[in-house]
Design an enzyme around this catalytic site. Structure first.
Site, PDB file in Angstrom:
ATOM      1  N   LYS A 173       0.842  -1.194   0.000  1.00 19.93           N
ATOM      2  CA  LYS A 173       0.000   0.000   0.000  1.00 19.93           C
ATOM      3  C   LYS A 173       0.878   1.245   0.000  1.00 19.93           C
ATOM      4  CE  LYS A 173      -2.021   2.496   3.240  1.00 19.93           C
ATOM      5  NZ  LYS A 173      -2.045   3.808   2.592  1.00 19.93           N
ATOM      6  N   GLU A 248      10.929   1.702   9.590  1.00 23.01           N
ATOM      7  CA  GLU A 248      11.778   2.868   9.288  1.00 23.01           C
ATOM      8  C   GLU A 248      10.959   4.102   9.611  1.00 23.01           C
ATOM      9  OE1 GLU A 248      14.840   2.536   8.543  1.00 23.01           O
ATOM     10  OE2 GLU A 248      14.814   0.394   8.144  1.00 23.01           O
ATOM     11  N   CYS A 282      13.293  12.061   5.327  1.00 26.33           N
ATOM     12  CA  CYS A 282      13.555  11.649   6.705  1.00 26.33           C
ATOM     13  C   CYS A 282      15.001  11.916   7.096  1.00 26.33           C
ATOM     14  CB  CYS A 282      13.221  10.164   6.859  1.00 26.33           C
ATOM     15  SG  CYS A 282      14.022   9.140   5.620  1.00 26.33           S
ATOM     16  N   GLU A 384       9.734  16.004  15.450  1.00 26.57           N
ATOM     17  CA  GLU A 384       9.940  16.010  14.000  1.00 26.57           C
ATOM     18  C   GLU A 384       8.935  16.957  13.335  1.00 26.57           C
ATOM     19  OE1 GLU A 384       8.750  12.558  11.627  1.00 26.57           O
ATOM     20  OE2 GLU A 384      10.652  12.702  10.556  1.00 26.57           O
TER      21      GLU A 384
HETATM   22  P1  NDP Z   1       2.464   7.894   8.183  1.00 28.69           P
HETATM   23  O1  NDP Z   1       2.978   7.112   9.330  1.00 28.69           O
HETATM   24  O2  NDP Z   1       1.307   8.779   8.407  1.00 28.69           O
HETATM   25  O3  NDP Z   1       2.059   6.943   6.975  1.00 28.69           O
HETATM   26  C1  NDP Z   1       2.948   6.016   6.395  1.00 28.69           C
HETATM   27  C2  NDP Z   1       2.137   4.926   5.703  1.00 28.69           C
HETATM   28  O4  NDP Z   1       1.435   4.189   6.700  1.00 28.69           O
HETATM   29  C3  NDP Z   1       1.074   5.455   4.753  1.00 28.69           C
HETATM   30  O5  NDP Z   1       0.908   4.568   3.682  1.00 28.69           O
HETATM   31  C4  NDP Z   1      -0.144   5.477   5.642  1.00 28.69           C
HETATM   32  O6  NDP Z   1      -1.340   5.471   4.907  1.00 28.69           O
HETATM   33  C5  NDP Z   1       0.056   4.194   6.410  1.00 28.69           C
HETATM   34  N1  NDP Z   1      -0.670   4.113   7.670  1.00 28.69           N
HETATM   35  C6  NDP Z   1      -1.143   5.115   8.440  1.00 28.69           C
HETATM   36  N2  NDP Z   1      -1.785   4.612   9.517  1.00 28.69           N
HETATM   37  C7  NDP Z   1      -1.697   3.267   9.437  1.00 28.69           C
HETATM   38  C8  NDP Z   1      -2.162   2.193  10.251  1.00 28.69           C
HETATM   39  N3  NDP Z   1      -2.835   2.391  11.376  1.00 28.69           N
HETATM   40  N4  NDP Z   1      -1.896   0.926   9.864  1.00 28.69           N
HETATM   41  C9  NDP Z   1      -1.201   0.702   8.737  1.00 28.69           C
HETATM   42  N5  NDP Z   1      -0.752   1.674   7.903  1.00 28.69           N
HETATM   43  C10 NDP Z   1      -0.986   2.948   8.258  1.00 28.69           C
HETATM   44  O7  NDP Z   1       3.721   8.693   7.621  1.00 28.69           O
HETATM   45  P2  NDP Z   1       3.723   9.779   6.467  1.00 28.69           P
HETATM   46  O8  NDP Z   1       3.159   9.186   5.230  1.00 28.69           O
HETATM   47  O9  NDP Z   1       3.151  11.038   7.025  1.00 28.69           O
HETATM   48  O10 NDP Z   1       5.278   9.948   6.201  1.00 28.69           O
HETATM   49  C11 NDP Z   1       6.095  10.810   6.905  1.00 28.69           C
HETATM   50  C12 NDP Z   1       6.877  10.084   7.973  1.00 28.69           C
HETATM   51  O11 NDP Z   1       7.655   9.056   7.378  1.00 28.69           O
HETATM   52  C13 NDP Z   1       7.873  10.975   8.680  1.00 28.69           C
HETATM   53  O12 NDP Z   1       7.802  10.722  10.056  1.00 28.69           O
HETATM   54  C14 NDP Z   1       9.199  10.532   8.138  1.00 28.69           C
HETATM   55  O13 NDP Z   1      10.285  10.765   8.998  1.00 28.69           O
HETATM   56  C15 NDP Z   1       8.977   9.090   7.929  1.00 28.69           C
HETATM   57  N6  NDP Z   1       9.934   8.550   6.967  1.00 28.69           N
HETATM   58  C16 NDP Z   1      10.924   7.717   7.433  1.00 28.69           C
HETATM   59  C17 NDP Z   1      11.886   7.239   6.561  1.00 28.69           C
HETATM   60  C18 NDP Z   1      12.944   6.297   7.040  1.00 28.69           C
HETATM   61  O14 NDP Z   1      13.568   5.659   6.195  1.00 28.69           O
HETATM   62  N7  NDP Z   1      13.200   6.174   8.330  1.00 28.69           N
HETATM   63  C19 NDP Z   1      11.898   7.616   5.140  1.00 28.69           C
HETATM   64  C20 NDP Z   1      10.807   8.489   4.769  1.00 28.69           C
HETATM   65  C21 NDP Z   1       9.867   8.933   5.667  1.00 28.69           C
HETATM   66  P3  NDP Z   1      -2.059   6.893   4.608  1.00 28.69           P
HETATM   67  O15 NDP Z   1      -1.135   7.699   3.813  1.00 28.69           O
HETATM   68  O16 NDP Z   1      -3.259   6.488   3.890  1.00 28.69           O
HETATM   69  O17 NDP Z   1      -2.338   7.490   5.960  1.00 28.69           O
END
Ligand code: NDP
Length: 480
Positions: A173, A248, A282, A384
């Protein structure tokens, strides 16, 4: 209006319950397509397809799987301009960036793991006079891959590729905020000759579609990239089901600048490490610590360069920054700028939205923002923000800057600028982060372990780490 579809069992299909959600274009602040609002029934269908495909895919052999994956890599490469335009439109990032970074990296991810798996070998432990142990590394089965919106196809493919290469079937997803390139990937998969059901791509909200993936009993491992709060929820949900987890998560990375650095190199790289992709990487260095003898010089030169940075619509060739990903995210970032002021910070540059001409007047544009005068342990410097906002803070000693750098709950990456080799190694060893760049930023070798410590995650991606994560080791002992 265009309606995207899920990609399940080799076919594009509508969500079972027929529900859709809007997909917004950050550059204009308007809805431009709709995506399936998938739920547990769609996940069930994807799992059934993956289950059917698994015996054939897992026994096909690494070389054959690699051939198909190379075709996927070539398929994206052939359509790279279309992919870059889609990524830029969906995310708000400059088209130049999507062309130079996002899409080439997705191409490399498939190619890299297609070939890496052919060199992957398992261990053997000889017990002299007794016998030999050898390790079988088998695919896990059906795995779930969930990715965020900041580097959409780049991070989506970074998970999917090693999972597929090692013989797993995948239910994946992308973020609901940036679904488009994952949708296009379905078309490439279809043309690549990949058997139906091996890779299934579902669209929808995290709380429903994502949650159903995490909770499905037949999905044996979850590879997740996203926010720390979501990661914590996923860990809490999946751990009692004994699923393998790779998380991650967020970061609050320090960028530590010593007076003996190559100033010009540091300055231009710091501009990128602060604001590339609108600060929504990130690995961006959002806390800049500068050794006091060059603090004034740095502040003046940095603020001048930030003031000159062109923020514009994504396909403006002059744009160094585009739009933030969503209205909600823009509001979150702006709220942190207000918090910084309340905490006593002074905005040296930016801090304001950008007035844009039609049709971009409702887009989510924000000037890159530099703030000084904050304590290292205030909320602005601990939480963050994930946007184009950095703080600058002077320091006097290595010990002092280490305390400040290591003070957050996060530990993803760090950047160090110095010409003193001994100091560089000394600091790198003491900084609490999974990645340290010395006199560089975001130089990536796909073979290296990638990920964070503390609240930045569990496990590592990249190279053998990813191939190990997506396989189950089994020790076999043979007596002499
Ligand atoms: P989110 O945690 O909001 O979402 C990440 C993914 O998880 C999306 O596909 C989201 O769907 C999905 N998701 C949300 N809630 C759930 C749940 N309860 N169960 C399963 N899946 C779920 O992060 P963001 O998309 O806002 O991304 C930004 C974050 O990602 C920042 O904190 C950033 O630091 C981190 N990041 C970390 C990286 C790393 O390598 N460490 C690299 C890049 C980003 P939906 O979009 O539909 O809500």
């Amino acid at each position: 209006m265009e309606k995207l579809q899920n990609f399940i069992n080799g076919f594009f299909c509508d969500p079972v319950e027929g529900k859709y959600i809007d997909n917004w274009e950050p550059a204009t602040g308007t809805v431009y397509s709709q995506i399936p609002n998938s739920g547990p029934k769609d996940v069930e269908n994807a799992v059934a397809a993956a289950h059917e495909a698994f015996p054939m895919w897992s026994s096909m052999g690494a070389q054959k799987r690699g051939e198909i994956m190379r075709r996927i890599s070539e398929g994206i490469e052939r359509r790279r301009e279309e992919f870059a335009m889609a990524e830029s439109r969906d995310n708000g990032k400059p088209l130049q960036l999507a062309r130079a970074v996002d899409i080439p990296r997705a191409v490399s991810n498939f190619h890299f793991f297609a070939t890496a798996v052919e060199h992957f070998a398992a261990e053997s432990h000889h017990m002299e006079g007794t016998g030999i142990n050898y390790t079988l590394r088998k695919p896990i089965g059906i795995v779930g891959c969930i990715s965020p919106w900041n580097l959409p196809l780049y991070l989506f493919s970074w998970k999917i590729a090693p999972a597929l290469a090692t013989g797993n079937c995948v239910v994946a997803k992308p973020s609901e905020v940036t679904p488009y390139t994952a949708y296009l990937l379905g078309e490439v998969i279809k043309e690549s000759g990949m058997p139906p059901g091996v890779l299934n791509i579902l669209h929808g909200e995290g709380g429903t579609a994502g949650d159903a993936i995490v909770k499905h009993p037949q999905i044996k491992a979850i590879s997740f990239t996203g926010g720390t709060n979501t990661g914590e929820y996923i860990a809490r949900t999946a751990a009692p089901m004994f699923k393998k987890l790779s998380l991650e998560l967020g970061g609050k990375n320090p960028n530590i600048i010593f007076a003996d650095c190559d100033f010009d190199d540091m300055l231009s790289t710091t501009l990128r490490s602060s604001f590339a992709n609108q600060g929504q990487i990130c690995l961006c260095g959002s806390r800049i610590f500068v050794e006091r003898p060059i603090y004034e010089k740095f502040r003046e030169a940095f603020v001048k360069r930030v003031d000159e940075t062109v923020v514009s619509y994504p396909d403006d060739p002059h744009a160094k920054m585009g739009a933030l990903v969503s209205k909600a995210h823009l509001e979150k970032v702006c709220s942190y700028i207000e918090l910084a002021k309340e905490e006593g910070g002074t905005v040296l540059s930016g801090g304001v939205r950008v007035e844009m001409p039609e049709p971009y007047q409702n887009g989510y544009y924000l000037r890159p923002t530099v703030i000084e005068g904050l304590r290292y342990d205030c909320r602005t410097n601990q939480e963050e923000i994930f946007g184009p906002v950095v703080t600058i803070t002077p320091f006097d000693t290595e010990e002092e800057v280490l305390i400040m750098a290591n003070s957050t709950p996060y530990g993803l990456s760090a950047t160090l600028w110095t010409s003193d080799l001994k100091r560089a190694h000394r600091m790198a060893e003491k900084i609490e982060s999974g990645i340290v760049w010395i006199n560089a930023w975001l130089v990536r070798d796909l073979r290296t372990p990638f990920g964070g410590m503390k609240a930045s995650g569990v496990g590592r991606e990249g190279g053998w780490e990813a191939l190990r994560f997506f396989t189950e080791p089994k020790n076999v002992f043979v007596k002499y």
